[in-house]
Design a protein around this motif. Structure first.
Motif, PDB file in Angstrom:
ATOM      1  N   SER A 142       0.819  -1.214   0.000  1.00  0.00           N
ATOM      2  CA  SER A 142       0.000   0.000   0.000  1.00  0.00           C
ATOM      3  C   SER A 142       0.850   1.259   0.000  1.00  0.00           C
ATOM      4  CB  SER A 142      -0.930  -0.005   1.215  1.00  0.00           C
ATOM      5  OG  SER A 142      -0.172  -0.103   2.418  1.00  0.00           O
ATOM      6  N   LEU A 143       2.074   1.187   0.538  1.00  0.00           N
ATOM      7  CA  LEU A 143       2.919   2.373   0.632  1.00  0.00           C
ATOM      8  C   LEU A 143       3.331   2.880  -0.749  1.00  0.00           C
ATOM      9  CD1 LEU A 143       4.401   4.428   2.362  1.00  0.00           C
ATOM     10  CD2 LEU A 143       6.318   2.829   2.534  1.00  0.00           C
ATOM     11  N   VAL A 144       3.772   1.987  -1.618  1.00  0.00           N
ATOM     12  CA  VAL A 144       4.191   2.420  -2.947  1.00  0.00           C
ATOM     13  C   VAL A 144       2.998   2.916  -3.758  1.00  0.00           C
ATOM     14  CG1 VAL A 144       4.002   0.137  -4.030  1.00  0.00           C
ATOM     15  CG2 VAL A 144       5.611   1.806  -4.949  1.00  0.00           C
ATOM     16  N   LEU A 145       1.825   2.325  -3.532  1.00  0.00           N
ATOM     17  CA  LEU A 145       0.621   2.798  -4.229  1.00  0.00           C
ATOM     18  C   LEU A 145       0.242   4.202  -3.750  1.00  0.00           C
ATOM     19  CD1 LEU A 145      -1.554  -0.465  -4.210  1.00  0.00           C
ATOM     20  CD2 LEU A 145      -0.152   0.463  -6.078  1.00  0.00           C
ATOM     21  N   ALA A 146       0.339   4.423  -2.431  1.00  0.00           N
ATOM     22  CA  ALA A 146       0.029   5.750  -1.896  1.00  0.00           C
ATOM     23  C   ALA A 146       1.035   6.775  -2.395  1.00  0.00           C
ATOM     24  CB  ALA A 146       0.017   5.697  -0.372  1.00  0.00           C
ATOM     25  N   ASN A 147       2.317   6.404  -2.419  1.00  0.00           N
ATOM     26  CA  ASN A 147       3.341   7.325  -2.904  1.00  0.00           C
ATOM     27  C   ASN A 147       3.118   7.677  -4.371  1.00  0.00           C
ATOM     28  OD1 ASN A 147       4.893   8.029  -0.746  1.00  0.00           O
ATOM     29  ND2 ASN A 147       6.636   6.749  -1.256  1.00  0.00           N
ATOM     30  N   THR A 148       2.730   6.674  -5.153  1.00  0.00           N
ATOM     31  CA  THR A 148       2.467   6.922  -6.576  1.00  0.00           C
ATOM     32  C   THR A 148       1.290   7.874  -6.750  1.00  0.00           C
ATOM     33  OG1 THR A 148       3.304   4.713  -7.123  1.00  0.00           O
ATOM     34  CG2 THR A 148       1.951   5.813  -8.779  1.00  0.00           C
ATOM     35  N   ALA A 149       0.234   7.662  -5.971  1.00  0.00           N
ATOM     36  CA  ALA A 149      -0.937   8.544  -6.053  1.00  0.00           C
ATOM     37  C   ALA A 149      -0.566   9.973  -5.673  1.00  0.00           C
ATOM     38  CB  ALA A 149      -2.047   8.018  -5.145  1.00  0.00           C
ATOM     39  N   PHE A 187       5.923  12.612  -0.244  1.00  0.00           N
ATOM     40  CA  PHE A 187       6.460  11.505  -1.048  1.00  0.00           C
ATOM     41  C   PHE A 187       7.866  11.135  -0.592  1.00  0.00           C
ATOM     42  CE2 PHE A 187       9.130  10.015  -4.483  1.00  0.00           C
ATOM     43  CZ  PHE A 187       8.402   8.953  -5.007  1.00  0.00           C
ATOM     44  N   ILE A 188       8.718  12.132  -0.385  1.00  0.00           N
ATOM     45  CA  ILE A 188      10.090  11.870   0.065  1.00  0.00           C
ATOM     46  C   ILE A 188      10.070  11.171   1.424  1.00  0.00           C
ATOM     47  CG2 ILE A 188      12.270  12.946   0.751  1.00  0.00           C
ATOM     48  CD1 ILE A 188      11.564  15.206  -1.267  1.00  0.00           C
ATOM     49  N   GLY A 189       9.212  11.642   2.317  1.00  0.00           N
ATOM     50  CA  GLY A 189       9.080  10.991   3.622  1.00  0.00           C
ATOM     51  C   GLY A 189       8.615   9.554   3.486  1.00  0.00           C
ATOM     52  N   GLY A 190       7.686   9.301   2.547  1.00  0.00           N
ATOM     53  CA  GLY A 190       7.211   7.943   2.313  1.00  0.00           C
ATOM     54  C   GLY A 190       8.303   7.039   1.791  1.00  0.00           C
ATOM     55  N   GLN A 191       9.169   7.566   0.934  1.00  0.00           N
ATOM     56  CA  GLN A 191      10.268   6.749   0.413  1.00  0.00           C
ATOM     57  C   GLN A 191      11.288   6.449   1.508  1.00  0.00           C
ATOM     58  OE1 GLN A 191      12.177   8.310  -3.108  1.00  0.00           O
ATOM     59  NE2 GLN A 191      12.931   6.278  -3.671  1.00  0.00           N
ATOM     60  N   VAL A 192      11.560   7.410   2.383  1.00  0.00           N
ATOM     61  CA  VAL A 192      12.462   7.168   3.509  1.00  0.00           C
ATOM     62  C   VAL A 192      11.888   6.083   4.419  1.00  0.00           C
ATOM     63  CG1 VAL A 192      13.465   8.180   5.599  1.00  0.00           C
ATOM     64  CG2 VAL A 192      13.482   9.471   3.452  1.00  0.00           C
ATOM     65  N   TYR A 193      10.577   6.149   4.655  1.00  0.00           N
ATOM     66  CA  TYR A 193       9.927   5.139   5.497  1.00  0.00           C
ATOM     67  C   TYR A 193       9.980   3.764   4.835  1.00  0.00           C
ATOM     68  CZ  TYR A 193       6.370   2.670   8.179  1.00  0.00           C
ATOM     69  OH  TYR A 193       5.698   1.750   8.950  1.00  0.00           O
TER      70      TYR A 193
END
Length: 282
Positions: A142-149, A187-193
């Motif tokens: 779900s994280l990569v999908l949320a980041n993409t959105a 998005f950057i925070g999501g990628q770090v996570y």
């Protein structure tokens, strides 16, 4: 001693405006600083890999990498400030100069496409072999999908802001820029996570085989580009707050938008090929 001899420095001196061809522009060290920072980022990554094998100190690579990022961003800031901001109010709107800057951004994006292409070629090479080369972590969560959105939404908010300034709607312009910048930072925070989850909980890091090197090489390079895009948009936003854009004068908004949309398209391709593609046949 003659005056000519008194001023003889054997041909070694700092760049000056008179050293450059007429119409070429103002001499500046900022492009050089930016290039050194960019080269240092790749050098730091290489030293990190060497540090894992004990060839150099394990802390050297991360130190060079982080320092080079700050140097690179400082170079970008100084370059943009002296190119666009310092004499903004004393310059007339010039469509010919604006076209040159847009073509310059297109040329830059062409070089970026080649950089990403080299890493994608590496991934396609290993993907053509026995698959998977190792145990893969859960990639399509779900994280990569949320980041993409979030990143796709940021392209729409930036386009909305760009249209607003061309229509002299300053309120929507500022709102669109602020929304884009916020989405980019999230998005950057999501990628770090995501990196934290992979490294700490899944034991999947840069040294985890050939897929690990491809994954972190591609996503790390993209994350660096998103971070640089956020810096560019931050500069644009600060200038927008100072009222430095209008329907006739918004070339840096156009060039920053081109860069941001490019980063978004690369991410979509990266998700399809690297995330989804890695799990196909695994």
């Amino acid at each position: 001693m003659s005056t000519e001899e008194a001023h003889d420095d054997h041909g070694h001196h700092l760049p000056a405006v008179q050293d450059w061809p007429r119409g070429f522009g103002e001499a500046s060290w900022w492009p050089f600083v930016t290039a050194v920072g960019g080269a240092g980022i790749y050098t730091g990554a290489g030293l990190y890999v060497m540090g894992q094998d004990g060839i150099v100190g394990s802390a050297l690579g991360p130190a060079v990498f982080i320092g080079s990022i700050f140097l690179f961003l400082a170079g970008i800031y100084g370059w943009l400030y002296h190119a666009f901001v310092s004499h903004f109010w004393s310059r007339d709107a010039n469509q010919k100069s604006a076209a040159k800057l847009r073509w310059g951004m297109i040329a830059f994006l062409g070089s970026e496409l080649a950089t990403f292409g080299a890493l994608f070629a590496y991934y396609f090479f290993i993907r053509a072999g026995a698959w998977p080369p190792q145990e893969l972590p859960p990639l399509t969560g779900s994280l990569v999908l949320a980041n993409t959105a979030l990143l796709i939404a940021s392209s729409f908010t930036l386009h909305w802001a760009h249209v607003a300034i061309r229509n002299e709607n300053r309120r929507n312009f500022l709102l669109g820029l602020a929304s884009t910048l916020l989405l980019g930072v999230i998005f950057i925070g999501g990628q770090v996570y995501e990196y934290y989850e992979f490294i700490v909980h899944e034991g999947f890091d840069l040294t985890s085989g050939i897929f690990g090197s491809a994954f972190y090489g591609l996503t790390g390079l993209h994350g660096l580009h998103v971070s640089m895009g956020a810096v560019l948009l931050g500069i644009v936003f600060v200038r927008a707050l100072r009222g430095q854009y209008s329907a006739e004068r918004h070339v840096s908004v156009s060039t920053a938008s081109m860069y941001w949309h490019f980063v978004d398209v690369v991410w979509i391709f990266l998700v399809v090929v690297l995330y989804v593609g890695a799990e196909v046949g695994a």
